[in-house]
Design an enzyme around this catalytic site. Structure first.
Site, mmCIF file in Angstrom:
data_model
loop_
_atom_site.group_PDB
_atom_site.id
_atom_site.type_symbol
_atom_site.label_atom_id
_atom_site.label_comp_id
_atom_site.label_asym_id
_atom_site.label_seq_id
_atom_site.Cartn_x
_atom_site.Cartn_y
_atom_site.Cartn_z
ATOM 1 N N LEU A 194 40.228 29.318 46.318
ATOM 2 C CA LEU A 194 41.535 29.698 46.840
ATOM 3 C C LEU A 194 41.821 31.117 46.360
ATOM 4 O O LEU A 194 41.455 31.494 45.245
ATOM 5 C CB LEU A 194 42.635 28.748 46.338
ATOM 6 N N ASP A 195 42.494 31.900 47.205
ATOM 7 C CA ASP A 195 42.865 33.259 46.809
ATOM 8 C C ASP A 195 43.701 33.228 45.533
ATOM 9 O O ASP A 195 44.392 32.241 45.245
ATOM 10 C CB ASP A 195 43.667 33.941 47.917
ATOM 11 N N PHE A 196 43.659 34.302 44.794
ATOM 12 C CA PHE A 196 44.420 34.446 43.554
ATOM 13 C C PHE A 196 45.885 34.058 43.755
ATOM 14 O O PHE A 196 46.483 33.343 42.944
ATOM 15 C CB PHE A 196 44.314 35.906 43.089
ATOM 16 N N THR B 26 47.228 32.157 46.123
ATOM 17 C CA THR B 26 47.436 30.869 46.797
ATOM 18 C C THR B 26 47.398 29.725 45.791
ATOM 19 O O THR B 26 46.566 29.706 44.883
ATOM 20 C CB THR B 26 46.352 30.647 47.860
ATOM 21 N N ARG C 235 45.717 33.952 56.395
ATOM 22 C CA ARG C 235 46.532 35.162 56.253
ATOM 23 C C ARG C 235 46.222 36.158 57.365
ATOM 24 O O ARG C 235 47.138 36.764 57.953
ATOM 25 C CB ARG C 235 46.272 35.769 54.871
#
Length: 280
Positions: free
Chosen positions: A118-120, A122, A219
Site C-alpha cells: 500500500l502507498d505510504f 494509504t 489515484r
C-alpha cells in the site's frame, strides 16, 4: 488426485520447490515417503519437509511488538493480514529502516514477507506471508485475481453514474518519475471498478475494486477523470488532513485449507476526516 496434482493445481507450489520435495523425498502421505504419482484421498495427512538451504537467507530488524500486535486482523500458520496506518511504509528501503513489515515481524516473532504493498499515505488491509514457501503461492493467487481488495475513496465532485469501470493503461510520467499517468500507448494494463457509496454536496464516497494492481492505480484513474482523491498532493487533490484512500476489505481462500477469509479494516482517521469534510 496425485501428489503432483495436489502440489501444482491445488497448492500452486512453484516448480523449484516441487523439485526439492521430489528429489529429497520430502513429502509424506500418512507418514510414508510419497511418490509424485501416488494418489491422495480425503483424510490423508500430507507432511511437507523443508531444509533451511531450500530458501535464501533473509535478515530483518524487528520493530515494535505491541504496535504490530494491535494491527493484526487475521493470522494463521502461513499468512497474516494487518491494518496498515496511513503515513507508514509497507517495508523499508534498506535493512536498517523500520516500517510496517518490521512491526509485524516483531508481533509474529518471525520474518514476514511482503505479498503486496500500500502507498505510504494509504491505510487499510494488507497481506504478508509468514514463510518463504507460501510467498510465491500468494503471489500467484494475486496474479490470478484470487485475492480481492476493496478500497474506499473520497474524491472531489459528484459522479452521475452509480457504477463505472475504468480500463486505462498506466505508465510513468516522463516529467516526474514519482508520478504515474494514463497513457494511450504502452504502459501497463490497469482496470478499476467503481461503485458510488454516497454522494455529498461537493464530494463522492466510492468503493473501488482492483482488477489489476498498478502503482497509484486508483489515484491515477480518479485523477484522470477530474475526480482526484482528497488529500492527494501528488495528483492535485483538494486539501485534506490525509489521503482519503483506505483499503477496507481483503478476501481470499486460505491456500491449503481453502477456508474463505474476509477481513474488514477500520480507519478512525479516515472516518473522522470524512465527517469533518462533508459537514464543513
Amino acid at each position: 488426485m496425485t501428489v503432483a496434482e495436489l502440489l501444482t493445481t491445488e497448492w500452486l507450489v512453484p516448480k523449484k520447490q516441487r523439485h526439492f520435495l521430489r528429489t529429497k523425498q520430502h513429502i509424506l502421505i500418512n507418514g510414508d515417503i510419497a511418490k509424485f504419482s501416488d494418489l491422495v484421498s480425503g483424510g490423508d495427512q500430507i507432511t511437507v519437509i523443508f531444509d533451511v538451504a531450500d530458501f535464501p537467507d533473509k535478515k530483518l530488524i524487528l520493530g515494535d511488538r505491541q504496535l504490530g500486535k494491535s494491527l493484526i486482523l487475521y493470522e494463521d500458520d502461513h499468512l497474516v493480514i494487518v491494518n496498515k496506518p496511513e503515513n507508514m511504509k509497507t517495508h523499508g528501503n534498506d535493512t536498517s529502516e523500520i516500517a510496517l513489515q518490521n512491526h509485524i515481524a516483531a508481533a509474529c516473532g518471525q520474518i514476514v514477507y511482503v505479498v503486496h504493498r500500500l502507498d505510504f499515505e494509504t491505510s487499510g488491509a494488507i497481506l504478508f506471508a509468514k514463510n518463504p514457501f507460501v510467498l510465491p503461492i500468494l503471489d500467484q493467487m494475486l496474479h490470478d485475481r484470487q485475492i480481492h481488495r476493496t478500497y474506499q475513496a473520497l474524491c472531489a465532485g459528484r459522479f452521475t453514474q452509480n457504477k463505472l469501470t475504468i480500463n486505462q493503461a498506466i505508465g510513468t510520467d516522463r516529467h516526474d518519475k514519482k508520478r504515474r499517468m494514463v497513457v494511450s500507448r504502452g504502459g501497463q494494463r490497469a482496470v478499476t471498478h467503481l461503485h458510488v457509496l454516497k454522494r455529498f454536496a461537493a464530494d463522492t464516497l466510492l468503493q473501488c475494486q482492483l482488477e489489476t494492481g498498478r502503482t497509484h492505480q486508483i489515484r491515477v484513474h480518479l485523477s484522470s477523470l477530474g475526480h482526484a482523491i482528497l488529500g492527494d498532493t501528488v495528483y492535485r487533490g483538494h486539501k485534506a488532513p490525509r489521503l482519503m484512500l483506505h483499503a477496507k476489505h481483503l478476501e481470499l481462500s486460505q491456500p491449503f485449507t481453502k477456508e474463505k477469509i474476509r477481513v474488514t479494516a477500520v480507519s478512525e482517521s479516515f472516518e473522522r476526516v470524512m465527517r469533518k469534510i462533508v459537514t464543513d
